[in-house]
Each structure stands twice: as C-alpha cells, then as structure tokens.
Scaffold this motif. Structure first.
Motif, PDB file in Angstrom:
ATOM      1  N   SER A 112       0.346  -1.424  -0.231  1.00 40.63           N
ATOM      2  CA  SER A 112      -0.088   0.193   0.197  1.00 40.63           C
ATOM      3  C   SER A 112       1.042   0.910  -0.263  1.00 40.63           C
ATOM      4  O   SER A 112       2.050   0.855   0.380  1.00 40.63           O
ATOM      5  CB  SER A 112      -0.999  -0.654   1.735  1.00 40.63           C
ATOM      6  N   PRO A 113       0.041   2.517  -0.552  1.00 40.51           N
ATOM      7  CA  PRO A 113       0.814   3.762  -0.590  1.00 40.51           C
ATOM      8  C   PRO A 113       1.201   4.043   1.175  1.00 40.51           C
ATOM      9  O   PRO A 113       3.138   4.114   1.198  1.00 40.51           O
ATOM     10  CB  PRO A 113      -0.273   5.200  -1.333  1.00 40.51           C
ATOM     11  N   GLU A 114       0.483   3.405   1.851  1.00 40.19           N
ATOM     12  CA  GLU A 114       0.346   3.797   3.610  1.00 40.19           C
ATOM     13  C   GLU A 114       2.448   3.448   3.529  1.00 40.19           C
ATOM     14  O   GLU A 114       3.575   3.736   4.286  1.00 40.19           O
ATOM     15  CB  GLU A 114       0.194   3.540   4.371  1.00 40.19           C
ATOM     16  N   GLU A 115       2.534   1.876   3.305  1.00 37.54           N
ATOM     17  CA  GLU A 115       3.399   1.315   3.703  1.00 37.54           C
ATOM     18  C   GLU A 115       4.725   1.484   2.846  1.00 37.54           C
ATOM     19  O   GLU A 115       5.792   1.658   3.405  1.00 37.54           O
ATOM     20  CB  GLU A 115       3.113  -0.419   2.879  1.00 37.54           C
ATOM     21  N   ILE A 117       5.223   4.910   2.309  1.00 39.25           N
ATOM     22  CA  ILE A 117       5.754   5.864   3.286  1.00 39.25           C
ATOM     23  C   ILE A 117       6.521   5.861   4.401  1.00 39.25           C
ATOM     24  O   ILE A 117       7.125   6.490   4.300  1.00 39.25           O
ATOM     25  CB  ILE A 117       4.493   6.604   3.233  1.00 39.25           C
ATOM     26  N   ARG A 118       5.855   4.714   5.180  1.00 35.28           N
ATOM     27  CA  ARG A 118       6.833   4.104   6.080  1.00 35.28           C
ATOM     28  C   ARG A 118       7.900   3.765   5.864  1.00 35.28           C
ATOM     29  O   ARG A 118       9.040   4.167   6.866  1.00 35.28           O
ATOM     30  CB  ARG A 118       5.712   3.032   6.766  1.00 35.28           C
ATOM     31  N   ASP A 121       9.999   6.740   5.676  1.00 29.62           N
ATOM     32  CA  ASP A 121       9.930   7.035   6.694  1.00 29.62           C
ATOM     33  C   ASP A 121      11.416   6.492   7.771  1.00 29.62           C
ATOM     34  O   ASP A 121      12.312   7.229   8.173  1.00 29.62           O
ATOM     35  CB  ASP A 121       8.589   7.160   7.551  1.00 29.62           C
TER      36      ASP A 121
END
Length: 303
Positions: A112-115, A117-118, A121
C-alpha cells in the motif's frame, strides 16, 4: 588491502539501529577497537532490554567503552535527546553511523502507499532526523564523519525489494547532497555499500511483507520466484566466510580509524560480488564533472 594509516585516537561514535545485525556487530567491534560507542535502539529498558544487555555483555572487556542509548529514528525529539545525552557524556561527537533500516519483501503492487511511505520514513527520513540533531554539534566542532550504511541494491535493483531499494536510494541521495553542504565545516562523508546477506542479520527474519495478500496472489505466474528468493540470493555468495556480515562491521571500524582526510567517499563490503563498484566509479567521475561544470569544486572537501 588498503594501505591507509590507521588513526589510533579513539572516537566518540553513535550507531543507529544497533539492536541487531550489522549495527550490533559494528557497535561491538568499534568498542573492541578502542572507541567510545553509543549504541542506539528503541526502548532499551523495555522490549529491547535483552538486545541492550547482549551488547553490554559482549563489550565488558573491550578496550573502548559501550553505552546503550534510546533513539527512535522516527522521532526528532528522540534523536535530539539522544544526541544531547551523548554530547554531555562524551564531550562531543565524532562519528555517526547511519545504520537503522527495515527490509520489505514482496510484489511491488501489493504494498500500500502507506507501507511504502513508512519504508521511506524509516530508511531515509530517519537519517535526516538524526542529522538535524548531530550536524549542529559537528559544525561547532568543525569536524566529524557521517558514515552512511547504504545498499548495493540501489545500484542493481533486484526483484521483490522495491520499497526497500527505493528508500535506500533516497537515503543515498540524502548522503550525497548533505556531503556537498557540510564539507566546508570539516565534516566528512563515507557511504558504505554492503552486498546482500541472508544470514547473520535480522533483515530477512524481521522483514515486512505487503498487506494486500490478494494482489500478491494475483501474481501466480511468478510465485515460484518469490518463494525461492532466499535460495536464489544465497547462490550469489562467494563462500561461507565472506557471507558473514562481520565484514561490514570490520569495514566500519577501518573507515572510522582512518585519519581525517583519508576516508573514502564510497566503500563496499560485499560477500556476494553484487557489483556496486562497477557503478560507483562512474558515479564519482560524474560527481567531479558536475562540480567542475557548476564551479562548485570548493564544496567537494578534501580530495
């Protein structure tokens, strides 16, 4: 074998991501070589207390010293607190080993995009947070070394490691751009590029996999390659001895021990003949060419 002269003066060194793998090995090896090491990790008094105690036990008889400090690269406040403690205890800070990283393995579309981005990070922006705490100290000293533990996978991109390789490529870009900006203050940069290691680190054991299992299942035609990734990677290893990630720790110790001005911009610790050196030479020529064409050769630092 390098012919540079080792520097016998002990350095005060911060190692990020020191709980396992290359970070733990580097912390122990640096202390054994006589340096004052601050090995950092999250929650060393709680869930990582066993890892912290392991480092302390391994360095009881070391020539140098090792202390464990709490540092979460996802928190700027945590980085500032850790560096403040180190400067208070050590009187300054000579070297930062940017080692903290997290491996992600899987089909790119399934992340996922969130994964992703993490991943950026932790693996890239985390080093920026640490630098924001470290660089004011080094600028005041007009000395220091930023030693970035990158990855050969940013030179030849393998399958199934897209978020990790992309984030480490961003980490590499941070290293290169920061190097231009800090050299005038006597701060050196070395980018260490390990090859791939399937044993001796927690990278593969603690790897994250994409949450979208349905998208992974849709890639049935390449499922056997994903399943055999570990075995396929191990075929690259030259021999059992060189496959030990201790060679990365040994290279960190060697670079830290070199006198200021003799540290390489890039170096490799590779048990797999991954081949980052092939591109590194050309990249360095392009860096020098860019400096000459822009008229910014004064930003190159010592050559």
């Amino acid at each position: 074998m390098s012919t540079e002269t080792a520097n016998t003066t002990p350095s005060t060194v911060l190692v990020t991501g020191a709980g396992t793998g290359m970070g733990a090995l580097a912390s122990i090896s640096l202390a054994q070589a006589g340096h004052r090491v601050f090995a950092s990790m999250r929650d060393p008094q709680g869930r990582n207390s066993d890892k912290a105690q392991h480092l302390l036990d391994r360095t009881k008889s070391a020539v140098g010293e090792l202390a464990v400090v709490e540092l979460d690269v996802l928190s700027e406040e945590s980085a500032a607190a850790a560096v403040g403690h180190i400067v208070q205890q050590g009187g300054g800070l000579d070297v930062v080993v940017h080692n903290a990283a997290h491996l992600l393995v899987g089909v790119t579309e399934a992340f996922s995009p969130e994964e992703v981005i993490r991943a950026f990070d932790v693996n890239a922006v985390g080093a920026l947070r640490v630098n924001r705490a470290v660089l004011p100290v080094m600028r005041r000293q007009e000395s220091g070394l930023l030693l970035w533990v990158g990855s050969g996978t940013t030179r030849a991109i393998p399958p199934f490691l897209a978020p990790y390789s992309a984030a480490k490529a961003a980490f590499d870009a941070f290293a290169e751009s920061t190097a231009w900006e800090v050299s005038a203050y006597g701060i050196e940069t070395t980018i260490l590029m390990p090859g791939v290691f399937t044993h001796g680190t927690a990278h593969f054991a603690n790897a994250a996999f994409p949450a979208d299992t349905q998208r992974t299942a849709a890639y049935d035609k390449i499922a056997p390659f994903l399943a055999s990734m570990g075995e396929d990677t191990e075929r690259m290893m030259i021999n059992a001895i060189s496959a030990d990630p201790q060679i990365v720790a040994d290279e960190i110790v060697r670079v830290v021990g070199l006198p200021a001005g003799q540290r390489p911009r890039r170096t490799v610790a590779d048990a797999s003949d991954y081949g980052a050196e092939i591109i590194n030479g050309a990249a360095e020529e392009l860096r020098l060419r860019l400096a000459r064409r822009m008229g910014v050769t004064d930003l190159l630092g010592r050559l």
